[in-house]
Write a protein that holds these residues in place. Structure first.
Motif, PDB file in Angstrom:
ATOM      1  N   ASP A 672       0.489  -1.221   0.201  1.00 47.34           N
ATOM      2  CA  ASP A 672      -0.291  -0.137  -0.254  1.00 47.34           C
ATOM      3  C   ASP A 672       0.598   0.955  -0.293  1.00 47.34           C
ATOM      4  N   ASN A 673       1.195   1.850  -0.921  1.00 46.00           N
ATOM      5  CA  ASN A 673       1.747   3.179  -1.474  1.00 46.00           C
ATOM      6  C   ASN A 673       1.298   4.277  -0.978  1.00 46.00           C
ATOM      7  N   GLY A 674       1.865   5.157  -0.196  1.00 46.87           N
ATOM      8  CA  GLY A 674       1.246   6.587   0.450  1.00 46.87           C
ATOM      9  C   GLY A 674       1.502   7.273  -1.497  1.00 46.87           C
ATOM     10  N   ASP A 675       1.268   8.628  -1.263  1.00 53.23           N
ATOM     11  CA  ASP A 675       1.231  10.036  -2.155  1.00 53.23           C
ATOM     12  C   ASP A 675       3.367  10.329  -2.420  1.00 53.23           C
ATOM     13  N   ILE A 676       3.679  10.320  -3.302  1.00 54.64           N
ATOM     14  CA  ILE A 676       5.506  10.833  -3.192  1.00 54.64           C
ATOM     15  C   ILE A 676       5.466  12.167  -3.047  1.00 54.64           C
ATOM     16  N   TYR A 692      12.985  13.220  -2.761  1.00 53.24           N
ATOM     17  CA  TYR A 692      11.697  12.763  -2.760  1.00 53.24           C
ATOM     18  C   TYR A 692      11.408  11.427  -2.371  1.00 53.24           C
ATOM     19  N   THR A 693      10.184  11.197  -1.660  1.00 56.55           N
ATOM     20  CA  THR A 693      10.248   9.858  -0.992  1.00 56.55           C
ATOM     21  C   THR A 693       8.715   9.475  -0.618  1.00 56.55           C
ATOM     22  N   ARG A 694       8.272   8.681  -0.188  1.00 61.94           N
ATOM     23  CA  ARG A 694       6.572   7.717  -0.235  1.00 61.94           C
ATOM     24  C   ARG A 694       6.965   6.448   0.810  1.00 61.94           C
ATOM     25  N   ASN A 695       6.169   6.662   1.735  1.00 63.20           N
ATOM     26  CA  ASN A 695       5.525   5.605   2.509  1.00 63.20           C
ATOM     27  C   ASN A 695       4.971   4.319   1.976  1.00 63.20           C
ATOM     28  N   SER A 696       5.775   3.248   2.160  1.00 64.94           N
ATOM     29  CA  SER A 696       5.207   1.954   1.414  1.00 64.94           C
ATOM     30  C   SER A 696       4.530   1.047   2.959  1.00 64.94           C
ATOM     31  N   PHE A 697       3.598   0.042   2.309  1.00 60.28           N
ATOM     32  CA  PHE A 697       3.280  -0.618   4.250  1.00 60.28           C
ATOM     33  C   PHE A 697       2.809  -2.084   3.738  1.00 60.28           C
TER      34      PHE A 697
END
Length: 781
Positions: A672-676, A692-697
């Protein structure tokens, strides 16, 4: 241990409930003269009459594919590979193109053990797992033991794959095969009646195609980047010698190598990057097998082998250029920038270098001895022992960049680091003893195998004064077959099977165990699981066969390792042995053999696999070393609920065969990826850059799309002349023919420096974007 005793007791009750009827029924069957002749054909054991257990399919234990079945499904594609056939077997989860390492009944791919003519193979893969070393032209049969397999073998939690190579015949024979990118040549040469050689190999020649393509002005992103064209170079030999009537010696040797090199130099929106990547791998083994029959009812087998693998990887990359701050970044973090940076709305990145070099050499020695005695026509016992030693020597150097909070700056610093290690590696000693009892015959009401293994290991690193001694584990196993009906109006045989056993293996992570991991010797354990299976096997008339099996596996011990890499200069590993897990499901297979107009099979597998790594996370996105979630139940990243395979060979005209191989597989877990989003980081010279990054769970519900590749093969095979021994075969094959109509998509990547997302998602099947067409010519004599 409660699980163990409950399942073993249940199995014992199953057997004893029929015991009273067993002997009477067996006596009735054996009173028939025809059955008696089959059972008593010849007296005692001889080299010619002894069945090869690696070629026998056993309900509740294994599925076997012989050379004829392998031919069509394995001989499709740019690189012909036995794993193309193995992946269609029941209990084997579809892995996608360019990935041959299978999951067996929900287990991790690394839980499967691979054996070639009795030798445990260290790493039987090419190109990082895309293809295996098992050439269909050198393979006589493949036995996939996805059930309660024999106590003869260990070091496997989820499946044992036994590959048996061709035994040289008494006449000269050769197979010459030319495909689109490779040539195979194997020769069987009988020198004398008791001495012969089987030898050959594979050579790919993609270099010629790429060279010709470039010579005529061809150019694309892939060919322009190739510095070393992907290659495979394999050689295998098998020498047999029967110096006496009851003594047989066999020598096997294999050498294989593969590699690839890529070099790029790109500029995009002010960002200039270069990369230089080289990968090569070599593997080899040599083995000596001996079989001696001192009396008519005893047999002694011995094996000695040496296995070696060498991996070499180097990478050099750079990045520099001019980068712009976006408006959102300036509004939120502008106060952190210098006046010049705020005015220009950009920053200059001096050249940043990244380097990695890894060399790994793994050695393995194996010795095994086994004695077998035939007590009577229905009972055989065997005892044996094996010893293995392995060591991995590693050299690793890494130069790169890392982010970490430092000082008073509220956002991470982006700094340079160097890391290197040179480790002679641990000496891992694995020992085992085993005993087993085979009872019954093909004509018995009851038959099966009961046995046990005692497995133990210890680790010693002489240079680092480090040692670990694990407690021995006792692994009992039993399989019972009940065949109440034979030679009925519609059935040749109807049988039922039940089996249960304990299995263990030494965790791969212990190969690199060290003092600073803080492992307590009292906690060290092998990975261990209990496995139970129930099934039925119906052999219809006219070569139809139906098999249905259900299973359950419970993990008693499972090691996992967690790294605290917040400081890459001082990474700490924490090893735990309390991992949990279970797998359950069922498989079925409907097969039609030896059809005059057509034959083939249908296999289906349902798998439920859940694991848990009990560990309190130190930060949100912390995982195990293999990227698995912590402290929650999860589906492993290779898990698919459903896999359906269909293979059909249509013999529509004399000499012609049209093969269709199709797979339908549901998706694998998807994060489940969040926004960049962007954030500031500070370089060592004080420059604030935009990252830049994004949270992934982990998600328990999200899945990739289904996969449904279809392969086709059209072959024409004919002898040259009426009495000639020469056979010619022409074929054309196509892999994943509907790729351009439908291709499952994976994730879209993004650039951590610019935030730019890739134009298209990666393929979940790791294909190259077009169906792979292959042509072949086979000459056999």
């Amino acid at each position: 241990m409660n699980h163990v005793f409950k399942l073993l007791i249940a199995l014992g009750l199953f057997a004893s409930s029929f015991f009273v009827h067993a002997q009477a029924a067996q006596d009735a069957i054996q009173s028939d003269d025809n059955f008696y002749d089959i059972i008593m054909e010849g007296e005692g054991l001889t080299l010619e009459q002894t069945a090869d257990p690696a070629k026998e399919a056993v309900s509740g234990v294994s599925v076997v594919m012989d050379k004829e079945q392998i031919k069509t499904t394995a001989q499709i594609g740019l690189v012909e590979d036995v794993m193309s056939s193995v992946q269609t077997m029941p209990g084997v989860t579809f892995n996608g193109n360019w990935n041959s390492e299978p999951s067996i009944r929900g287990g991790y791919p690394r839980e499967m053990q691979t054996v070639l003519d009795g030798v445990y193979i260290l790493y039987p893969w090419h190109w990082g797992g895309a293809y295996s070393i098992f050439n269909p032209h050198m393979t006589d049969s493949v036995k996939m033991s996805n059930g309660v397999f024999s106590a003869r073998y260990g070091q496997a939690l989820s499946g044992l794959m036994e590959v048996t190579t061709v035994q040289p015949s008494e006449e000269i024979h050769f197979d010459f095969n030319i495909t689109s990118i490779a040539t195979d040549l194997f020769v069987q040469l009988p020198v004398t009646k008791n001495f012969g050689i089987f030898a050959g190999g594979k050579v790919t020649y993609i270099e010629g195609y790429i060279g010709a393509y470039k010579l005529f002005g061809g150019s694309n992103e892939i060919t322009d980047a190739l510095k070393t064209v992907p290659y495979i170079r394999d050689f295998y030999t098998k020498v047999y010698w029967n110096p006496a009537e009851k003594l047989s010696l066999t020598f096997n040797a294999f050498y294989g190598s593969d590699g690839v090199g890529l070099e790029t130099d790109d500029t995009d929106d002010g960002e200039h990057t270069t990369s230089d990547f080289d990968f090569s791998m070599q593997s080899a083994f040599a083995a000596l097998n001996a079989k001696w029959i001192p009396t008519d009812n005893t047999q002694i087998k011995a094996l000695a082998s040496y296995n070696w693998t060498f991996e070499n990887l180097t990478y050099n990359g750079t990045v520099d250029g001019e980068f712009k701050y976006n408006e959102d970044f300036l509004e939120q973090y502008g106060s952190l920038l210098s006046d010049e940076a705020r005015a220009s709305k950009k920053y200059y990145l001096n050249t940043q270098n990244e380097k990695q070099k890894e060399r790994m050499i793994v050695h393995q020695l194996q010795g095994k001895i086994e004695g077998e005695m035939e007590l009577n026509a229905s009972n055989r016992i065997a005892v044996g022992a094996e010893e293995m030693w392995s060591r991995s020597n590693t050299t690793q150097k890494t130069h790169g960049w890392n982010e970490q909070l430092k000082g008073d700056f509220p956002y991470p610093d982006f700094y340079e680091f160097d890391y290197s290690i040179r480790d002679k590696g641990n000496n891992v000693f694995k020992s085992a003893t085993f005993a087993l009892w085979n009872f019954g015959t093909d004509a018995s009401l009851f038959s099966g195998e009961a046995g046990f293994r005692i497995d133990e290991f210890h680790i010693k690193n002489y240079s680092n004064d480090f040692s670990l001694n694990a407690k021995p584990v006792f692994n009992p196993r039993a399989v019972l077959h009940y065949t109440p009906w034979r030679y009925l109006e519609h059935f040749d045989k109807v049988s039922f099977s039940a089996g249960c056993g304990l299995f263990s293996s030494v965790p791969m992570e212990l190969m690199v165990a060290s003092k600073d991991m803080g492992i307590k010797e009292s906690e060290v354990s092998q990975n261990r699981a209990i496995f139970a299976v129930l099934g039925t096997d119906l052999k219809f008339n006219e070569d139809w066969n139906f098999k249905l099996e259900g299973y359950y596996k419970h993990y008693l011990k499972r090691m996992f390792a967690v790294a605290d890499d917040s400081n890459p200069m001082d990474t700490k590993l924490d090893a735990r042995f309390d991992g949990k897990g279970f797998t359950t499901g069922f498989d079925l297979m409907l097969e039609k053999k030896n059809g005059e107009k057509w034959d083939g099979y249908l296999s289906y597998s349902f798998v439920m696999a859940r694991f848990k790594n009990p560990y309190t996370k130190m930060y949100d996105d912390q995982t195990t070393n293999y990227g698995d979630p912590l402290d929650e139940w999860y589906y492993p990243d290779f898990h698919r609920f459903h896999t359906l395979n269909a293979v059909a060979n249509f013999k529509f005209k004399e000499h012609w065969t049209f093969t269709v191989k199709g797979t339908f597989a549901t998706g694998t877990p998807k994060k489940d990826n969040g926004d960049i989003y962007c954030y500031p980081a500070k370089l060592e010279d004080g420059t604030v850059i935009q990252r830049y990054t994004r949270n992934s769970f982990y998600s328990d519900s999200l899945r990739t799309q289904i996969s449904c590749p279809v392969d086709l093969r059209l072959g024409y095979k004919k002898k040259v002349g009426k009495s000639s021994r020469t056979t010619l075969e022409y074929y054309i094959g196509a892999e994943d023919v509907f790729l351009n109509l439908y291709s499952p998509k994976g994730e879209k990547g993004f650039n951590s420096r610019t935030g730019k997302e890739d134009d298209s998602a990666s393929s979940a099947n790791f294909n190259i974007g077009i169906p792979m067409i292959s042509l072949g010519l086979k000459i056999s004599y």
